[in-house]
Enzyme design. Structure first.
Site, PDB file in Angstrom:
ATOM      1  N   CYS A 202       0.835  -1.214   0.000  1.00 37.94           N
ATOM      2  CA  CYS A 202       0.000   0.000   0.000  1.00 37.94           C
ATOM      3  C   CYS A 202       0.866   1.259   0.000  1.00 37.94           C
ATOM      4  CB  CYS A 202      -0.881   0.022   1.244  1.00 37.94           C
ATOM      5  SG  CYS A 202      -1.932  -1.415   1.396  1.00 37.94           S
TER       6      CYS A 202
ATOM      7  N   ARG B 168       4.245   0.888  -6.523  1.00 38.58           N
ATOM      8  CA  ARG B 168       4.236  -0.147  -5.468  1.00 38.58           C
ATOM      9  C   ARG B 168       3.221  -1.238  -5.755  1.00 38.58           C
ATOM     10  NH1 ARG B 168       6.401   2.670  -0.662  1.00 38.58           N
ATOM     11  NH2 ARG B 168       5.104   1.534   0.789  1.00 38.58           N
TER      12      ARG B 168
ATOM     13  N   TRP C 150      -3.109  -2.324  -1.701  1.00 38.36           N
ATOM     14  CA  TRP C 150      -2.723  -3.610  -2.294  1.00 38.36           C
ATOM     15  C   TRP C 150      -3.329  -4.644  -1.379  1.00 38.36           C
ATOM     16  CZ3 TRP C 150       1.112  -7.621  -1.218  1.00 38.36           C
ATOM     17  CH2 TRP C 150       1.374  -8.434  -2.330  1.00 38.36           C
TER      18      TRP C 150
ATOM     19  N   ASN D 150      -0.856   0.901   6.045  1.00 39.39           N
ATOM     20  CA  ASN D 150      -0.063  -0.062   5.274  1.00 39.39           C
ATOM     21  C   ASN D 150       0.512  -1.041   6.278  1.00 39.39           C
ATOM     22  OD1 ASN D 150       1.464  -1.448   3.401  1.00 39.39           O
ATOM     23  ND2 ASN D 150       3.187  -0.031   3.519  1.00 39.39           N
ATOM     24  N   GLY D 151       0.171  -2.328   6.130  1.00 44.10           N
ATOM     25  CA  GLY D 151       0.692  -3.351   7.053  1.00 44.10           C
ATOM     26  C   GLY D 151      -0.388  -4.391   7.325  1.00 44.10           C
TER      27      GLY D 151
ATOM     28  N   GLU E 268      17.926 -14.911 -13.361  1.00 41.63           N
ATOM     29  CA  GLU E 268      17.453 -13.517 -13.371  1.00 41.63           C
ATOM     30  C   GLU E 268      16.757 -13.193 -14.686  1.00 41.63           C
ATOM     31  OE1 GLU E 268      16.865 -11.407 -11.287  1.00 41.63           O
ATOM     32  OE2 GLU E 268      16.696  -9.510 -12.375  1.00 41.63           O
TER      33      GLU E 268
ATOM     34  N   LYS F  87      12.875 -11.923 -14.905  1.00 39.49           N
ATOM     35  CA  LYS F  87      12.496 -10.683 -15.594  1.00 39.49           C
ATOM     36  C   LYS F  87      11.390 -10.956 -16.612  1.00 39.49           C
ATOM     37  CE  LYS F  87      13.845  -7.867 -13.475  1.00 39.49           C
ATOM     38  NZ  LYS F  87      14.232  -8.605 -12.351  1.00 39.49           N
TER      39      LYS F  87
ATOM     40  N   GLU G 108       7.994 -11.964 -14.892  1.00 33.44           N
ATOM     41  CA  GLU G 108       7.299 -10.989 -14.026  1.00 33.44           C
ATOM     42  C   GLU G 108       6.750  -9.796 -14.816  1.00 33.44           C
ATOM     43  OE1 GLU G 108       9.390  -8.816 -10.973  1.00 33.44           O
ATOM     44  OE2 GLU G 108      11.279  -9.068 -12.000  1.00 33.44           O
TER      45      GLU G 108
ATOM     46  N   HIS H 202      19.103 -33.692 -16.906  1.00 30.85           N
ATOM     47  CA  HIS H 202      18.435 -34.358 -15.762  1.00 30.85           C
ATOM     48  C   HIS H 202      16.943 -34.067 -15.762  1.00 30.85           C
ATOM     49  CE1 HIS H 202      22.429 -35.339 -14.280  1.00 30.85           C
ATOM     50  NE2 HIS H 202      22.761 -34.114 -14.611  1.00 30.85           N
TER      51      HIS H 202
ATOM     52  N   LYS I 142       6.276  -3.613  -5.466  1.00 30.93           N
ATOM     53  CA  LYS I 142       7.693  -3.269  -5.565  1.00 30.93           C
ATOM     54  C   LYS I 142       8.468  -3.791  -4.360  1.00 30.93           C
ATOM     55  CE  LYS I 142      11.478  -1.546  -7.057  1.00 30.93           C
ATOM     56  NZ  LYS I 142      12.172  -2.309  -8.114  1.00 30.93           N
TER      57      LYS I 142
HETATM   58  C1  AGP Z   1      12.572  -8.354  -8.858  1.00 33.38           C
HETATM   59  O1  AGP Z   1      12.429  -7.886 -10.186  1.00 33.38           O
HETATM   60  C2  AGP Z   1      11.266  -8.469  -8.131  1.00 33.38           C
HETATM   61  N1  AGP Z   1      10.577  -7.236  -8.143  1.00 33.38           N
HETATM   62  C3  AGP Z   1      11.403  -9.086  -6.765  1.00 33.38           C
HETATM   63  O2  AGP Z   1      11.869 -10.402  -6.952  1.00 33.38           O
HETATM   64  C4  AGP Z   1      12.367  -8.384  -5.783  1.00 33.38           C
HETATM   65  O3  AGP Z   1      13.701  -8.548  -6.211  1.00 33.38           O
HETATM   66  C5  AGP Z   1      12.222  -9.048  -4.405  1.00 33.38           C
HETATM   67  O4  AGP Z   1      10.898  -8.848  -3.957  1.00 33.38           O
HETATM   68  C6  AGP Z   1      13.206  -8.509  -3.371  1.00 33.38           C
HETATM   69  O5  AGP Z   1      12.981  -7.144  -3.180  1.00 33.38           O
HETATM   70  P1  AGP Z   1      14.091  -6.292  -2.366  1.00 33.38           P
HETATM   71  O6  AGP Z   1      15.345  -6.319  -3.180  1.00 33.38           O
HETATM   72  O7  AGP Z   1      13.501  -4.915  -2.265  1.00 33.38           O
HETATM   73  O8  AGP Z   1      14.278  -6.951  -1.024  1.00 33.38           O
END
Ligand code: AGP
Length: 606
Positions: free
Chosen positions: A2, A27, A74, A100-101, A478, A482, A485, A501, A601
């Site tokens: 949030c 976010r 959120w 937020n929480g 990675e 990318k 996501e 395997h 985020k």
């Molecule tokens: C990465 O592209 C994602 N948004 C997600 O995996 C992110 O890296 C992960 O949530 C960790 O976030 P942080 O680096 O803020 O701890």
């Protein structure tokens, strides 16, 4: 996650607040709203949908009043609906709150309040807080909030206003980030600094279990017992432009292109006279470090895997990388001399913060490698190496990742030097290698249009495989993360040797396979063999290759060249084409690149 904005001052709160709220959209959210007080009356407008939609429907930014609180939700408790959107208010609409929480004991509190006649209009945990405040109110808003907070268990960043006391906003923080922005005759409250950078550069960062009373002219702080706390005002060096998209269509593309500068900013103040200088930030003696455990999530976990390779290769320290969410519940063994490195862009990821606390409880020293200044992980670690990548707004982490790798590289060279494992000339060579990197990264970024054409070829696919070996195995992971996501294509990263395997069963003419196949003395010939295996099963091979490789073109269907660098710096170059591929694929598929569905985020809840 949030987003929260509070405003009090001479201007129309809704106009200022909604403008700042837009800078928290990155976010991730599903509903939004605001509450203002005008002529002694509370007005609340909110709905399920994006800010622009709800603003068109309800004219959010036209509400009248010089004090207001604003929110992007959120969903955690309760589905996406107008009733569950924030702000929430009491039965008589005298108090309203944004939060937020997660309140862990909200069900019990809700039952107790319902017995006293409180009626609830939402499924949220948040609504319980504002009814609690109304229940406790006895002429002093701060006291009522303090009493309510002492009943709560869980995480919160909240703003509360009341038409009984229209000259103050009460803010409180526990686990979820909250900052106070200090203006001239006006003050701001926000979930993070970039959201109100356009309004002020002077901030006070709230700590856990702190409460703020914010008026137009002052901000006073106390703890949950009501004891006054003196807080330090910090002036940020960030500028508003750095938190805007500028000439780019999306934050993600801007941040991909900011990587040369981000790496430059991560290293420039840490190299002097041919040595890496970290003593001031990381005073722990290198010889006292017997073992390293990295805890992180997502992309930051991938950075940890690259760091493991660097630290063992050069600093010769046994290193392991743990998912923070697993580490925290595993009762790990921590001996003397264990350094735990918590890597996090946001510095607020709940699992990483919890893992840090678990490690500290067991006696480890903690180093945070963090991007967000003053974030929870940064404040709770014993030492912090900031990555200085600037605000990363796009949900998909890019420049934070490569700046994490740059910091891990410097840390490795520093430790290797301090332990006497690196002759001075080698230290200087390693420094020379990373100083070359920003220019080399710039060269790879120049291939964006060519990579967009490659994305056109594969944007209709439903699956993809990413394969790498050695220090580039994490880059395969990675690259896959990318793609999935931001474009929602299912993608998996594997160590290339693992193909035999099981995963090789997936290979057919419909499966694009992306190889990181840069020339290195260790694994290049093996990767060539893996490429042959994939081609023998009609898989389509796209290879990230060294620009001086004249053989790979005979094997791979498509080659994307990157400059030669030292082996352990290859990841910072090889990842760029994969970031661009994900970005272009997502835009070709019409996806919301900066705010992908279901994602936030920073994952500040478990
Ligand atoms: C990465 O592209 C994602 N948004 C997600 O995996 C992110 O890296 C992960 O949530 C960790 O976030 P942080 O680096 O803020 O701890």
């Amino acid at each position: 996650m949030c987003g929260i904005i509070g405003y009090i001052g001479p201007r129309e709160a809704a106009n200022v607040g909604i403008g700042c709220l837009r800078r928290l959209e990155y976010r991730g959210y599903d509903s939004c709203g605001g509450a203002v007080i005008h002529d002694g009356r509370m007005e609340i407008r909110k709905g399920a949908g994006k800010i622009d939609e709800i603003n068109r429907e309800l004219k959010l930014d036209s509400m009248k009043g010089n004090i207001g609180i604003f929110h992007t939700r959120w969903a955690t408790h309760g589905n996406v609906s107008r009733e569950n959107a924030h702000p929430h208010c009491d039965d008589n609409e005298k108090f309203s709150i944004v939060h937020n929480g997660i309140i862990e004991n909200y069900s019990y509190l809700k039952e107790q309040l319902a017995k006293k006649g409180h009626a609830f209009s939402s499924e949220t945990d948040t609504e319980v807080i504002v009814h609690l405040i109304a229940d406790y109110y006895n002429g002093n808003l701060k006291d009522a909030v303090l009493r309510a907070l002492n009943d709560l268990e869980g995480s919160y960043a909240i703003c509360v206003i009341s038409s009984y006391e229209p000259d103050v906003i009460i803010a409180a923080k526990n686990e979820s980030q909250l900052v106070i922005g200090l203006g001239n005759g006006e003050n701001f409250i926000a979930s993070d600094i970039p959201a109100i950078l356009s309004e002020t550069k002077d901030f006070i960062i709230m700590e856990n279990r702190e409460v703020a009373v914010v008026s137009r002219d002052y901000a006073e702080f106390c703890n949950l017992e009501g004891t006054v706390i003196q807080k330090k005002i910090q002036r940020t060096e960030l500028d508003a432009a750095s938190a805007e998209k500028g000439l780019y269509e999306h934050f993600m593309l801007k941040e991909i292109h900011e990587q040369p500068r981000a790496v430059e900013d991560a290293i420039s103040n840490r190299i002097s006279e041919g040595r890496v200088i970290l003593e001031g930030e990381f005073p722990l003696s290198a010889n006292d470090i017997k073992r390293i455990i990295v805890v992180a999530c997502g992309t930051s976990w991938h950075a940890g895997l690259v760091g493991e390779f660097m630290l063992e290769e050069i600093a010769r320290i046994p290193t392991e990388v743990e998912y923070a969410s697993e580490f925290r519940y595993r009762n790990p063994v921590i001996e003397d001399g264990t350094l735990v490195i918590a890597i996090s862009q946001s510095g607020e990821t709940a699992d990483t913060l919890a893992a840090l606390r678990e490690a500290r409880k067991k006696g480890a020293k903690i180093l945070g490698i963090v991007n967000s200044i003053g974030s929870s992980i940064a404040r709770e670690a014993d030492y912090v190496l900031y990555t200085h990548a600037g605000p990363e707004i796009g949900v998909a982490s890019t420049k934070a990742f490569t700046s994490q790798l740059a910091v891990l590289y410097l840390l490795t060279v520093y430790i290797g030097d301090k332990k006497g494992l690196l002759p001075q000339q080698q230290v200087q060579n390693r420094i020379r290698d990373i100083r070359k990197l920003p220019l080399q990264m710039q060269k790879v970024l120049g291939k964006s249009e060519a990579i967009r054409k490659i994305a056109e070829k594969y944007s209709g696919k439903n699956n993809a495989l990413y394969l790498g070996r050695g220090i580039n195995y994490p880059i395969a992971l990675e690259g896959a993360l990318k793609l999935k996501e931001v474009s929602y294509i299912h993608a998996e990263g594997y160590p290339a040797a693992e193909m035999k395997h099981g995963p090789i069963a997936l290979i057919d003419e419909h499966m694009p396979v992306f190889f990181i196949a840069t020339k290195d003395e260790r694994t290049y010939s093996k990767i060539m063999g893996n490429i042959e295996e994939v081609k023998a099963r009609n898989g389509e091979v796209i290879a990230i290759a060294s620009e001086d490789d004249e053989d790979i073109g005979k094997k791979a269907h498509i080659v994307i060249n990157i400059p030669r660098s030292s082996y352990i710096l290859t990841p910072l170059l090889a990842v760029i084409p994969l970031q661009l591929l994900a970005y272009h694929t997502a835009t070709l598929r019409g996806c919301d690149v900066d705010k992908p569905r279901n994602l936030a985020k920073a994952v500040v809840v478990e």
